[in-house]
Design an enzyme around this catalytic site. Structure first.
Site, mmCIF file in Angstrom:
data_model
loop_
_atom_site.group_PDB
_atom_site.id
_atom_site.type_symbol
_atom_site.label_atom_id
_atom_site.label_comp_id
_atom_site.label_asym_id
_atom_site.label_seq_id
_atom_site.Cartn_x
_atom_site.Cartn_y
_atom_site.Cartn_z
ATOM 1 C CD GLU A 271 -109.586 -58.657 -89.970
ATOM 2 O OE1 GLU A 271 -109.741 -60.072 -89.161
ATOM 3 O OE2 GLU A 271 -109.693 -58.008 -90.794
ATOM 4 C CG HIS A 292 -110.664 -82.762 -69.108
ATOM 5 N ND1 HIS A 292 -110.810 -83.724 -68.470
ATOM 6 C CD2 HIS A 292 -111.442 -83.454 -70.702
ATOM 7 C CE1 HIS A 292 -112.182 -84.110 -68.970
ATOM 8 N NE2 HIS A 292 -112.250 -84.374 -69.750
ATOM 9 C CE LYS A 403 -103.579 -55.859 -93.115
ATOM 10 N NZ LYS A 403 -104.177 -56.320 -94.561
HETATM 11 O O1 PA5 Z 1 -110.301 -59.940 -93.630
HETATM 12 C C1 PA5 Z 1 -109.794 -59.194 -93.456
HETATM 13 O O2 PA5 Z 1 -109.994 -57.905 -94.308
HETATM 14 C C2 PA5 Z 1 -107.788 -59.450 -93.074
HETATM 15 O O3 PA5 Z 1 -108.159 -60.620 -92.149
HETATM 16 C C3 PA5 Z 1 -107.750 -59.899 -94.180
HETATM 17 O O4 PA5 Z 1 -107.520 -60.585 -94.877
HETATM 18 C C4 PA5 Z 1 -105.621 -59.645 -94.225
HETATM 19 O O5 PA5 Z 1 -105.514 -58.912 -93.056
HETATM 20 C C5 PA5 Z 1 -104.746 -60.369 -95.227
HETATM 21 O O6 PA5 Z 1 -105.112 -59.122 -95.896
HETATM 22 P P1 PA5 Z 1 -104.550 -59.053 -97.961
HETATM 23 O O7 PA5 Z 1 -105.363 -60.549 -98.749
HETATM 24 O O8 PA5 Z 1 -104.726 -58.211 -98.085
HETATM 25 O O9 PA5 Z 1 -102.880 -60.076 -97.493
#
Ligand code: PA5
Length: 428
Positions: A271, A292, A403
């Site tokens: 990410e 394995h 999202k």
């Molecule tokens: O790293 C990130 O920004 C994402 O993985 C968020 O943590 C994830 O989408 C959850 O978002 P939120 O904490 O706003 O619910």
């Protein structure tokens, strides 16, 4: 944390020592940018200050009303769950409250978990930085209903970790729920060492100070040279190897306690660094289990991989009983830990013999200190990689797109992304 790049130097792809020396000039420049971002607590860079800014006492006070529950269920997804899950899966003892994670919205899993818990002895930890994530809020509504149905006052069993504004903050204020703030400038996937990641550890009674001390030790080793900082050595080598074709990074800890760490790493790496057509695809593996299975591909498949081998150098061991079974006497008198170490070294040697790059990362033990070093070290490595690659490490536009599209499909707003979903292809 110790990082050994020796098996990434004369491999294919590989980096030479002289190319690392040349890269070190860019590391020095990147380090200056990182330090200036930290000094100004800029978004993202502020996460590298958590060893000094996180407040273990405030976290413990927030969870104090929940003395010795049977279980704690964290309702959160992505960066709002993976840090805590990594810590609890590595540190939990049988006497600790059980830690569960509701991240996905798979109805069967949610129903199954709720039916197995005594909800009157369960704490619900709702975590969302934005306070708007559909999966988290939906799961919370389902858990809340289950508590109502079981005659449990959910307001006595729930605490919230969220930003200063948003639906979840409003809910916490309306019902006067115990709450913790998500610190400013700390993106979800960099929040393991903040309120987001540490609250479950506090409920389980783990040593938050030791976690932060491990992280601090790694932060103090960040310098303008990859040859002085294990975290930067890993970040710079991964970047250099990716540039030379190692487009997959197989994270392979040799410890069941670190299996979740590979999952956490995968989110951090993908990410943060998957931008502008660049990045290095993380693969999750576990030693010795994946010797394995996946190891065949790593050693003999396309030459597009870096394998990262992680292990603790100390662990509780268990002897292998002596045996007179034919051909097996070599095992007797040895131990499972010795065998696991032999598997680790055999895998490393096998990759080296085939010219496949690997990096060895070691911590002393899978304890609070070691985890603090490892998580912080990987975060700093990731930030350095992002600087070297020139990507926007702390944003996640593709994740946000999905999202918005999902919310639009459910009628949660007029999001144009949802329209793209309705343009179906005609596959046969
Ligand atoms: O790293 C990130 O920004 C994402 O993985 C968020 O943590 C994830 O989408 C959850 O978002 P939120 O904490 O706003 O619910």
């Amino acid at each position: 944390m110790r990082v050994d790049l020796g098996n990434a130097l004369s491999t294919t792809p590989g980096v030479s020592e002289s190319s690392l020396e040349r890269l070190d000039e860019q590391v020095a420049a990147a380090h200056e940018t990182i330090e200036s971002g930290r000094a100004d607590a800029e978004h993202g860079y502020a996460a590298l200050n958590l060893p000094d800014t996180a407040d273990p006492d405030a976290i413990r006070s927030a969870v104090e009303p929940f003395d010795s529950p049977d279980a704690v269920v964290t309702v959160g997804i992505g960066g709002s769950a993976l840090g805590a899950a990594t810590l609890s899966s590595a540190l939990s003892e049988p006497s600790d409250p059980d830690a569960y994670y509701l991240d996905n919205v798979d109805p069967e899993r949610v129903t199954c978990l709720l039916s197995t818990l005594d909800l009157s002895e369960t704490v619900v930890n709702v975590v969302s930085r934005s306070g708007t994530t559909a999966e988290t809020l939906s799961n919370f509504l389902v858990v809340r209903e289950a508590m109502d149905d079981a005659g449990v006052d959910w307001t006595d069993r729930t605490f919230v970790t969220t930003g200063e504004e948003g639906n979840l903050r409003n809910l916490a204020e309306k019902h006067d729920l115990p709450s913790l703030p998500v610190p400013d400038g700390v993106p979800g996937r960099f929040s393991a060492l903040s309120t987001v990641g540490l609250a479950v550890s506090a409920i389980q009674g783990h040593d938050l100070e030791a976690l932060l001390a491990g992280a601090r030790a790694e932060s103090e080793r960040l310098s303008g040279s990859l040859f002085e900082s294990p975290a930067y050595a890993y970040g710079a080598a991964s970047y250099a190897l990716a540039n030379r074709g190692a487009l997959t990074n197989a994270m392979m800890p040799y410890s069941e306690d670190l299996e979740y760490f590979a999952e956490w790493f995968a989110q951090l790496w993908a990410e943060s660094l998957g931008k502008d057509g660049l990045g290095q695809t993380p693969a999750r593996a576990l030693g010795a289990t994946d010797q394995h299975s996946q190891l065949q591909l790593y050693r003999a498949g396309p030459r597009d991989k870096l394998v990262t081998l992680v292990r603790p150098t100390e662990r509780e061991d268990r002897a292998i009983p002596e045996t007179d079974l034919e051909g097996l006497s070599y095992l007797g008198g040895s131990s499972l830990g010795e065998l696991l170490d032999a598997e680790f070294e055999a895998t490393e040697a096998s990759l080296a013999a085939a010219g496949v790059p690997s990096v060895r990362i070691e911590i002393d033990a899978v304890d609070e200190r070691g985890l603090g070093e490892l998580l912080y070290g990987m975060e700093a490595a990731c930030v350095l990689y992002g600087e070297l690659a020139g990507v926007s490490t702390f944003t996640q536009p593709a994740v946000e797109w999905g999202k918005r599209a999902a919310r639009g499909l459910l009628g949660g707003g007029d999001f144009e992304e949802a329209e793209a979903v309705s343009e179906k292809t005609h596959l046969i």
